[in-house]
Write a protein that holds these residues in place. Structure first.
Motif, PDB file in Angstrom:
ATOM      1  N   GLY A 268       0.959  -1.165   0.347  1.00  0.00           N
ATOM      2  CA  GLY A 268       0.207   0.114   0.015  1.00  0.00           C
ATOM      3  C   GLY A 268       0.862   1.251   0.041  1.00  0.00           C
ATOM      4  O   GLY A 268       2.077   1.180  -0.132  1.00  0.00           O
TER       5      GLY A 268
ATOM      6  N   ASP B 224      -3.355  -2.097  -0.727  1.00  0.00           N
ATOM      7  CA  ASP B 224      -3.717  -2.835  -1.955  1.00  0.00           C
ATOM      8  C   ASP B 224      -4.539  -3.840  -1.842  1.00  0.00           C
ATOM      9  O   ASP B 224      -3.824  -5.043  -1.708  1.00  0.00           O
TER      10      ASP B 224
ATOM     11  N   ASP C  83      -6.118  -5.465  -4.046  1.00  0.00           N
ATOM     12  CA  ASP C  83      -6.336  -6.213  -5.192  1.00  0.00           C
ATOM     13  C   ASP C  83      -5.109  -7.249  -5.138  1.00  0.00           C
ATOM     14  O   ASP C  83      -5.213  -8.331  -5.835  1.00  0.00           O
TER      15      ASP C  83
END
Length: 240
Positions: free
Chosen positions: A76, A95, A97
């Motif tokens: 991140g 993040d 994802d």
């Protein structure tokens, strides 16, 4: 040259964020002495924040446990970072994802990970003697300027007594759906205000014509299906 690490604590998770989840905030560093007898002083981050990162302290990499051997170790980045009277206050977004970011986010939400640590090089330091001790070796290192490279989520922080801050996570109602919900609630309130019970057959006054309503009283029947549809709409909208 090796990096130094200092750790600090985060607070509980609350579902109050409106940026899609993965967001947390807390002190990545404080001005208090840590377990290694290091003290970062206010102003130590000023140079690195202005020279090495975006305005407002955005873009500082968030790592997992100070790992840096793989691209996925960066999970991140900060959205902001600022010095205040207590320390370096940051807001960051993981993040989610990638598997590592999603896993870290899950651990944060469960409270299994709740501390942070900074990876840096000390550029200006001084040795401060402990005024309460007669030995010069009982002092501490004062870090007056540093170069910050990353902030990590860690299991064990160096500063166990750091002030705990709120951590944000989750999703909130969007502005568009908030307006829809307010409109629906107002409509439901008007509906409930206008409802009167349909009189029983035994209470009907046969002396009045069927087409002559009671003065000042509207006879409206309540449709449970209508109320259910409004309730279902509010439930769906609130989960957007």
């Amino acid at each position: 040259m090796s990096l130094d690490y200092l750790g600090y604590e985060l607070k509980e998770l609350k579902a109050t964020d409106n940026s899609g989840g993965g967001v947390f905030s807390g002190y990545a560093s404080t001005w208090e002495k840590d377990l290694y007898d290091d003290v970062v002083v206010k102003g130590a981050f000023a140079q690195t924040l202005s020279a090495d990162f975006k305005a407002g302290g955005a873009g500082i990499p968030i790592h997992w446990q100070h790992k840096d051997g793989s691209p996925n170790d960066v999970i991140g980045e900060t959205l902001s970072a600022v010095e205040d009277e207590h320390g370096l206050l940051i807001t960051a977004k993981l993040d989610t994802d990638i598997a590592e970011g999603k896993r870290a986010y899950g651990l944060l939400k469960r409270g299994l990970i709740h501390q942070m640590s900074i990876g840096f090089i000390a550029e200006k330091t001084a040795w401060v003697e402990d005024e309460e001790s007669k030995s010069p070796w009982d002092g501490y290192r004062e870090i007056r300027q540093l170069k910050l490279f990353e902030i990590s989520l860690v299991q064990v922080a160096a500063n166990q007594g750091a002030e705990v801050l709120e951590v944000k996570a989750g999703r909130a109602v969007s502005k568009a759906n908030e307006d829809k919900i307010c409109t629906a609630y107002e409509a439901l309130g008007e509906l409930l205000d206008s409802i009167t019970e349909t009189p029983d057959d035994d209470d009907t006054d046969d002396s009045k014509p069927d087409d002559e309503p009671d003065a000042g009283k509207a006879k409206k029947s309540f449709d449970p299906q209508w109320a259910k549809e409004i309730s279902d709409f509010l439930s769906l909208a609130n989960n957007q």
